[in-house]
Design a protein around this motif. Structure first.
Motif, PDB file in Angstrom:
ATOM      1  N   LEU A 146       0.840  -1.201   0.000  1.00  5.48           N
ATOM      2  CA  LEU A 146       0.000   0.000   0.000  1.00  5.48           C
ATOM      3  C   LEU A 146       0.879   1.258   0.000  1.00  5.48           C
ATOM      4  O   LEU A 146       0.668   2.183   0.799  1.00  5.48           O
ATOM      5  CB  LEU A 146      -0.935  -0.027   1.200  1.00  5.48           C
ATOM      6  CG  LEU A 146      -1.863  -1.254   1.250  1.00  5.48           C
ATOM      7  CD1 LEU A 146      -2.597  -1.341   2.571  1.00  5.48           C
ATOM      8  CD2 LEU A 146      -2.863  -1.223   0.095  1.00  5.48           C
ATOM      9  N   THR A 147       1.873   1.253  -0.888  1.00  2.32           N
ATOM     10  CA  THR A 147       2.836   2.354  -0.937  1.00  2.32           C
ATOM     11  C   THR A 147       2.121   3.679  -1.210  1.00  2.32           C
ATOM     12  O   THR A 147       1.336   3.778  -2.130  1.00  2.32           O
ATOM     13  CB  THR A 147       3.862   2.090  -2.046  1.00  2.32           C
ATOM     14  OG1 THR A 147       4.289   0.735  -1.928  1.00  2.32           O
ATOM     15  CG2 THR A 147       5.062   3.001  -1.942  1.00  2.32           C
ATOM     16  N   GLY A 148       2.432   4.643  -0.359  1.00  2.00           N
ATOM     17  CA  GLY A 148       1.865   5.979  -0.579  1.00  2.00           C
ATOM     18  C   GLY A 148       0.592   6.237   0.214  1.00  2.00           C
ATOM     19  O   GLY A 148       0.144   7.379   0.309  1.00  2.00           O
ATOM     20  N   LEU A 149      -0.008   5.192   0.772  1.00  2.00           N
ATOM     21  CA  LEU A 149      -1.217   5.390   1.583  1.00  2.00           C
ATOM     22  C   LEU A 149      -0.805   5.947   2.947  1.00  2.00           C
ATOM     23  O   LEU A 149       0.023   5.352   3.639  1.00  2.00           O
ATOM     24  CB  LEU A 149      -1.957   4.058   1.765  1.00  2.00           C
ATOM     25  CG  LEU A 149      -3.316   4.126   2.486  1.00  2.00           C
ATOM     26  CD1 LEU A 149      -4.356   4.833   1.612  1.00  2.00           C
ATOM     27  CD2 LEU A 149      -3.810   2.746   2.873  1.00  2.00           C
ATOM     28  N   LYS A 150      -1.392   7.099   3.298  1.00  2.89           N
ATOM     29  CA  LYS A 150      -1.004   7.731   4.567  1.00  2.89           C
ATOM     30  C   LYS A 150      -2.006   7.359   5.655  1.00  2.89           C
ATOM     31  O   LYS A 150      -3.183   7.668   5.564  1.00  2.89           O
ATOM     32  CB  LYS A 150      -0.904   9.250   4.396  1.00  2.89           C
ATOM     33  CG  LYS A 150       0.352   9.645   3.620  1.00  2.89           C
ATOM     34  CD  LYS A 150       0.470  11.140   3.464  1.00  2.89           C
ATOM     35  CE  LYS A 150      -0.305  11.600   2.244  1.00  2.89           C
ATOM     36  NZ  LYS A 150      -0.302  13.036   2.035  1.00  2.89           N
ATOM     37  N   VAL A 151      -1.489   6.682   6.678  1.00  7.22           N
ATOM     38  CA  VAL A 151      -2.357   6.080   7.692  1.00  7.22           C
ATOM     39  C   VAL A 151      -2.142   6.719   9.062  1.00  7.22           C
ATOM     40  O   VAL A 151      -1.013   6.865   9.520  1.00  7.22           O
ATOM     41  CB  VAL A 151      -2.058   4.562   7.803  1.00  7.22           C
ATOM     42  CG1 VAL A 151      -2.985   3.907   8.820  1.00  7.22           C
ATOM     43  CG2 VAL A 151      -2.188   3.881   6.450  1.00  7.22           C
ATOM     44  N   ALA A 152      -3.262   7.107   9.696  1.00  5.67           N
ATOM     45  CA  ALA A 152      -3.217   7.543  11.096  1.00  5.67           C
ATOM     46  C   ALA A 152      -3.630   6.353  11.952  1.00  5.67           C
ATOM     47  O   ALA A 152      -4.732   5.838  11.809  1.00  5.67           O
ATOM     48  CB  ALA A 152      -4.162   8.716  11.323  1.00  5.67           C
ATOM     49  N   CYS A 153      -2.731   5.902  12.817  1.00  6.72           N
ATOM     50  CA  CYS A 153      -3.028   4.731  13.647  1.00  6.72           C
ATOM     51  C   CYS A 153      -3.750   5.142  14.929  1.00  6.72           C
ATOM     52  O   CYS A 153      -3.441   6.165  15.527  1.00  6.72           O
ATOM     53  CB  CYS A 153      -1.727   4.006  14.017  1.00  6.72           C
ATOM     54  SG  CYS A 153      -0.933   3.241  12.604  1.00  6.72           S
ATOM     55  N   HIS A 154      -4.709   4.318  15.325  1.00  8.67           N
ATOM     56  CA  HIS A 154      -5.441   4.566  16.577  1.00  8.67           C
ATOM     57  C   HIS A 154      -5.549   3.228  17.317  1.00  8.67           C
ATOM     58  O   HIS A 154      -6.314   2.364  16.908  1.00  8.67           O
ATOM     59  CB  HIS A 154      -6.830   5.141  16.265  1.00  8.67           C
ATOM     60  CG  HIS A 154      -7.760   5.155  17.441  1.00  8.67           C
ATOM     61  ND1 HIS A 154      -7.599   6.019  18.501  1.00  8.67           N
ATOM     62  CD2 HIS A 154      -8.845   4.400  17.739  1.00  8.67           C
ATOM     63  CE1 HIS A 154      -8.561   5.786  19.398  1.00  8.67           C
ATOM     64  NE2 HIS A 154      -9.328   4.813  18.961  1.00  8.67           N
ATOM     65  N   SER A 155      -4.751   3.067  18.364  1.00  8.46           N
ATOM     66  CA  SER A 155      -4.745   1.783  19.090  1.00  8.46           C
ATOM     67  C   SER A 155      -5.951   1.651  20.001  1.00  8.46           C
ATOM     68  O   SER A 155      -6.429   0.550  20.254  1.00  8.46           O
ATOM     69  CB  SER A 155      -3.483   1.649  19.931  1.00  8.46           C
ATOM     70  OG  SER A 155      -2.349   1.852  19.140  1.00  8.46           O
ATOM     71  N   GLY A 156      -6.441   2.761  20.542  1.00  9.76           N
ATOM     72  CA  GLY A 156      -7.584   2.701  21.457  1.00  9.76           C
ATOM     73  C   GLY A 156      -7.138   2.465  22.887  1.00  9.76           C
ATOM     74  O   GLY A 156      -6.147   1.787  23.146  1.00  9.76           O
ATOM     75  N   CYS A 157      -7.896   3.042  23.802  1.00  8.51           N
ATOM     76  CA  CYS A 157      -7.502   3.029  25.219  1.00  8.51           C
ATOM     77  C   CYS A 157      -7.357   1.625  25.784  1.00  8.51           C
ATOM     78  O   CYS A 157      -6.405   1.326  26.508  1.00  8.51           O
ATOM     79  CB  CYS A 157      -8.556   3.743  26.053  1.00  8.51           C
ATOM     80  SG  CYS A 157      -8.960   5.381  25.459  1.00  8.51           S
ATOM     81  N   HIS A 158      -8.333   0.760  25.496  1.00  9.70           N
ATOM     82  CA  HIS A 158      -8.384  -0.497  26.240  1.00  9.70           C
ATOM     83  C   HIS A 158      -7.417  -1.552  25.715  1.00  9.70           C
ATOM     84  O   HIS A 158      -7.306  -2.627  26.277  1.00  9.70           O
ATOM     85  CB  HIS A 158      -9.824  -1.007  26.280  1.00  9.70           C
ATOM     86  CG  HIS A 158     -10.731  -0.021  26.971  1.00  9.70           C
ATOM     87  ND1 HIS A 158     -11.531   0.850  26.279  1.00  9.70           N
ATOM     88  CD2 HIS A 158     -10.888   0.268  28.270  1.00  9.70           C
ATOM     89  CE1 HIS A 158     -12.162   1.627  27.144  1.00  9.70           C
ATOM     90  NE2 HIS A 158     -11.796   1.298  28.356  1.00  9.70           N
ATOM     91  N   TYR A 159      -6.706  -1.215  24.652  1.00 10.13           N
ATOM     92  CA  TYR A 159      -5.663  -2.122  24.183  1.00 10.13           C
ATOM     93  C   TYR A 159      -4.437  -2.051  25.089  1.00 10.13           C
ATOM     94  O   TYR A 159      -3.816  -3.059  25.408  1.00 10.13           O
ATOM     95  CB  TYR A 159      -5.258  -1.784  22.746  1.00 10.13           C
ATOM     96  CG  TYR A 159      -4.007  -2.523  22.292  1.00 10.13           C
ATOM     97  CD1 TYR A 159      -4.030  -3.900  22.128  1.00 10.13           C
ATOM     98  CD2 TYR A 159      -2.812  -1.843  22.076  1.00 10.13           C
ATOM     99  CE1 TYR A 159      -2.881  -4.585  21.746  1.00 10.13           C
ATOM    100  CE2 TYR A 159      -1.669  -2.513  21.687  1.00 10.13           C
ATOM    101  CZ  TYR A 159      -1.708  -3.888  21.527  1.00 10.13           C
ATOM    102  OH  TYR A 159      -0.580  -4.566  21.164  1.00 10.13           O
ATOM    103  N   MET A 160      -4.101  -0.838  25.526  1.00 12.72           N
ATOM    104  CA  MET A 160      -2.806  -0.667  26.194  1.00 12.72           C
ATOM    105  C   MET A 160      -2.892  -0.220  27.651  1.00 12.72           C
ATOM    106  O   MET A 160      -1.881  -0.194  28.347  1.00 12.72           O
ATOM    107  CB  MET A 160      -1.967   0.331  25.407  1.00 12.72           C
ATOM    108  CG  MET A 160      -2.684   1.641  25.171  1.00 12.72           C
ATOM    109  SD  MET A 160      -1.845   2.589  23.887  1.00 12.72           S
ATOM    110  CE  MET A 160      -2.990   3.949  23.694  1.00 12.72           C
ATOM    111  N   ARG A 161      -4.069   0.146  28.109  1.00 13.47           N
ATOM    112  CA  ARG A 161      -4.194   0.581  29.500  1.00 13.47           C
ATOM    113  C   ARG A 161      -5.181  -0.324  30.242  1.00 13.47           C
ATOM    114  O   ARG A 161      -6.157  -0.744  29.634  1.00 13.47           O
ATOM    115  CB  ARG A 161      -4.669   2.048  29.557  1.00 13.47           C
ATOM    116  CG  ARG A 161      -3.615   3.028  29.085  1.00 13.47           C
ATOM    117  CD  ARG A 161      -4.031   4.464  29.354  1.00 13.47           C
ATOM    118  NE  ARG A 161      -5.074   4.890  28.448  1.00 13.47           N
ATOM    119  CZ  ARG A 161      -4.875   5.612  27.326  1.00 13.47           C
ATOM    120  NH1 ARG A 161      -3.676   5.976  26.988  1.00 13.47           N
ATOM    121  NH2 ARG A 161      -5.873   5.947  26.569  1.00 13.47           N
TER     122      ARG A 161
END
Lengths: 299, 171
Positions: A146-161
């Motif tokens: 997916l070269t060139g696709l600009k992605v904003a990542c969102h892990s979400g609160c309950h994944y890491m806390r």
């Protein structure tokens, strides 16, 4: 063959019963990677916000019941949902570490002939992909980068806390796990200030206005950073961000139409599955950019 | 003259949370509120104040119908827990207060109906025919159903039905 290839899949009710196309993409990716998810008669995880806030002991008991189902099968649980992962991980942790809680809950479970033993582990599918499969093995399966696709990542609160219990090895203010897997597809990751912050889904039940303002802050931050799409790993965040952009438009008279892709969807696309195979038309914010940029404009 | 009447049951429950290994006491630094993604948008929700009310047993100040937002706007994102310099798990305090609020029938409608749905069906979001057909069309497996009777038996043992005001056959 290592035993980690087999696990019990905890889809969670929101994915299985409302957003089946997300499950479809996950199953396609698992198959490509040679993994063997199995189904089990799990009940409600239950919801770490709704049911824990209703009654803590009931929440812990039902979470423990699900864990005993996996213990009977002798298999670990891999979940597609942040909420389910948090409930099951926290329940597993509390019951493994607190003798008094374990005694109390086992007394309740005894009424239905069950006992929590503490013999299995729970992971989110993102953690599982990172730790058990690995970025290199995923890269090997990428046929349509997916070269060139600009992605904003969102892990979400309950994944890491809470970080002490979730143990995702994340800096909760600067999460990296999702970025690592998304980058393996060849896409570019954008930096945005609100990456570690909440999408606002859980406030919706108490107040719609505050929930939408939280979402707006998040999206403005990602859009201003130049993101083409958001990528996330939780069906609740997915619902909030995909469904409520039209409500943002009504409320703030400003157009929002940033597509949202589940991690397994972005992986499936990079592994060669098409827009149609993944039923991406089911999204409210249509990821047209995928058709236009990566499928030669074909629809 | 009595200035206030503390709820000693709530106070004890909240304090018990702080005496597991060592006594941890909130010194009201307000770091939780400053970094809370909800407080930033609506100051009616203030985690620092809720912790104080919990520790002092002043739960009557927040367990009121007109204070529903002040308690339930917390979405358990756990940011405050990570940032508290005294390692207080604030959301555990909020859970005690919310459980009390639910018992008093003061929880938002959506929380009450979700709890009743789990009691009734064993799931927060049960399967609908339309989704079952869609799953079939997408070649997704038919998932094994949970044993609802067993789940209800557990929830009766914890008195969940009474705590959420559930009556059989009623929504």
């Amino acid at each position: 063959m290592t035993s980690t290839e087999e696990f019990l899949l905890f889809e969670g009710c929101l994915i299985a019963q409302r957003l089946p196309y997300l499950e479809k993409s996950a199953r396609l990716v698992f198959e490509k990677l040679g993994l063997k998810p199995k189904d089990a008669p799990f009940g409600c995880c239950p919801d770490p916000i709704g049911i824990q806030c209703s009654d803590y002991t009931s929440w812990l008991s039902l979470g423990a019941r699900n864990l005993t189902i996996a213990e009977q099968e002798g298999k670990n649980i891999v979940s597609l949902c942040n909420g389910c992962t948090q409930t099951l991980t926290v329940a597993n942790y509390e019951l493994k570490h607190s003798e008094s809680k374990r005694k109390k809950i086992n007394k309740i479970l005894k009424e239905v002939g069950r006992e929590f033993k503490g013999t299995i582990n729970v992971s989110h599918f993102l953690t599982y992909l990172l730790e058990e499969v690995g970025v290199d093995a995923i890269k090997e399966k990428v046929t349509k980068p997916l070269t060139g696709l600009k992605v904003a990542c969102h892990s979400g609160c309950h994944y890491m806390r809470p970080s002490e219990i979730m143990q995702t090895e994340e800096d909760h203010e600067s999460p990296k796990n999702l970025r690592k897997i998304v980058a393996s597809t060849g896409a570019s990751i954008v930096d945005y200030d609100e990456e570690h912050l909440c999408c606002g889904y859980a406030i919706m039940n108490a107040d719609q206005d505050v929930s939408l303002r939280r979402l707006q802050k998040k999206l403005d931050s990602a859009i201003n950073a130049g993101a083409d799409v958001m990528c996330l790993i939780c069906p609740s965040c997915f619902s909030q961000i995909d469904n409520n952009q039209r409500n943002l438009k009504k409320k703030f008279e400003k157009e929002y139409n940033i597509p949202v892709l589940f991690l397994s969807e972005i992986l499936a696309l990079a592994m060669g599955f098409s827009f149609d195979e993944l039923e991406l038309k089911m999204h409210l914010q249509k990821p047209k950019i995928i058709q236009d940029k990566f499928e030669g404009g074909a629809a | 003259m009595r200035l206030f009447t503390p709820n000693l049951e709530v106070k004890k429950k909240v304090l018990d949370l702080h005496m597991v290994e060592k006594v941890k006491y909130c010194y009201q630094c307000s770091r939780c509120t400053e970094h809370c993604p909800v407080s930033q948008l609506d100051s009616r929700y203030d985690p620092r104040v809720i912790v104080m009310q919990g520790l002092l047993g002043l739960s009557h100040m927040i367990l009121q119908p007109e204070k529903q937002f002040d308690l339930w706007a917390c979405q358990t994102c756990d940011m405050c827990n990570e940032l508290c310099p005294n390692d207080i798990v604030l959301t555990d305090i909020f859970t005690i207060l919310k459980n009390q609020s639910m018992k008093m029938g003061l929880a938002p409608e959506a929380y009450q109906s979700q709890a009743k749905m789990v009691m009734q069906t064993g799931q927060a979001i049960p399967l609908q025919d339309a989704i079952a057909r869609r799953r079939e069309k997408m070649a997704l497996p038919t998932l094994p159903l949970p044993d609802v009777g067993e789940i209800q038996k557990i929830l009766k043992a914890t008195q969940f039905d009474k705590k959420i005001g559930y009556e059989e056959g009623k929504k």
